[in-house]
Design a protein around this motif. Structure first.
Motif: not given
Length: 371
Positions: A76-95
């Motif tokens: 995945t690209p660098a912005p993927y994980a932080p953007t995913m966590k920001e846009q989906f409330p179901e996501v508790a954590a990403t790394s």
């Protein structure tokens, strides 16, 4: 009564030494082979399935529809994980996680190449590796910090306290040891000995924010009660919405299946290592079954030789039930000795077996004989 059965059984077993040796040897070797295979199977099934929240941990996978042919990959690209966590409330954590060649770590005159990775602060929340010393949250939020495994810390500092000391990465970056974690277990696909904050890459300007530069693995932990199928329906258009690429469809894949079912065809998991595990599981059963059939055949052949003994015992008043119990006791005794032999064979061959498969299996070995 049972004491008498045992005495007679022992006398019959020791009297027919050749038969006993072949029967116990054949059954013991079959048991040993099956036990070794099943230990390996148990180990493989446990890979990345031991985390505290393993049922909520997922690897990000992506399907690329290229002219009707679908390719599946996990970068995945660098912005993927932080953007995913920001846009989906179901996501508790990403790394995010980097997969690079071993890097040189130095302390004074001591230098060694180690598997090193850069991860986000959520990494140790997602993956419950045991922290032995220090504050892992503080370490992962400090771009000048590093986290070492216990063995690496000992190799670098001997018996000295490592927390607060400085290590040098690639003879360029001085980093402070802020946490020590337990060595990663054998039943994980992660094999890193040093962890650095992803923030360090950003500080150095090594991070490309381009959504078309796929360089990192991404892992996510969903909130409790989140339905994976429902989430993946929402999530599949994530890349297209953020990058404009209509070819890529995103989905989360259970972490515990990543090791076993990583073979994809047409965008769907169709197996992988699990197929090899199933095959060896069947082989273990077949080997044990052949050993049991051999045991039965030898026992049947022996019973013909002992027909005279049975006749004499019937004349002496022994009933059918007594004869059945006597033969049953003898069979159980032989099986018991075969199991003892199997345990001895497994114990003696275990170091060689571990070397053969390239893994340390003490944990499943202990579970097998203590459970």
């Amino acid at each position: 009564m049972w004491k008498n059965y045992l005495k007679i059984a022992w006398r019959n077993i020791t009297r027919s030494k050749g038969y006993t040796f072949i029967n116990i040897g054949g059954l013991g070797i079959g048991m040993a082979a099956s036990i070794l295979i099943l230990i390996w199977v148990q180990f493989e099934l446990s890979v990345d399935n031991f985390y505290q929240n393993s049922d909520r941990i997922y690897a990000v996978m992506r399907n690329d529809n290229n002219q009707g042919e679908i390719f599946t990959w996990d970068y995945t690209p660098a912005p993927y994980a932080p953007t995913m966590k920001e846009q989906f409330p179901e996501v508790a954590a990403t790394s995010r996680l980097t997969e690079w060649d071993p890097m040189l770590i130095s302390v004074g005159a001591t230098s060694m190449y180690q598997k090193t990775t850069f991860v986000d602060p959520d990494f140790f929340e997602i993956f419950s590796f045991k922290v032995l010393q220090g504050d892992i949250s503080d370490a992962m939020s400090d771009p000048n910090a590093i986290v070492l495994t216990a063995t690496l810390a000992k190799n670098l500092f001997n018996d000295e306290e490592a927390i607060g000391k400085t290590v040098t990465l690639e003879k360029q970056l001085d980093l402070e040891v802020k946490a020590i974690i337990q060595d990663l277990p054998q039943n994980t696909d992660f094999d890193y000995t040093a962890f650095l904050p992803f923030q360090k890459l950003e500080q150095l300007g090594w991070v490309d924010e381009n959504w078309n530069n796929n360089s990192y693995l991404t892992f996510a932990m969903l909130n409790e009660g989140t339905d994976l199928e429902f989430f993946n329906q929402k999530f599949k258009g994530f890349t297209s919405e953020n990058s404009g690429s209509e070819r890529i469809s995103d989905f989360l894949f259970p972490m515990r299946d990543r090791h076993l079912r990583s073979k994809f065809e047409n965008g769907v998991s169709v197996g992988g290592r699990i197929d090899l595990i199933k095959m060896f599981g069947i082989v273990a059963i077949i080997v044990l079954l052949i050993a049991c059939i051999n045991f039965v055949n030898l026992s049947t052949a022996q019973s013909e030789r002992r027909a005279k003994e049975v006749g004499v015992r019937k004349i002496s008043g022994a009933g059918r039930g007594m004869l059945i119990r006597q033969f049953l006791v003898e069979s159980i005794m032989i099986a018991f000795f075969a199991f003892i032999l199997a345990t001895l064979i497994v114990s003696l061959s275990f170091p060689w077996f571990q070397e053969l498969i390239g893994k340390e299996l003490e944990s499943p070995f202990t579970q097998t004989f203590s459970g």
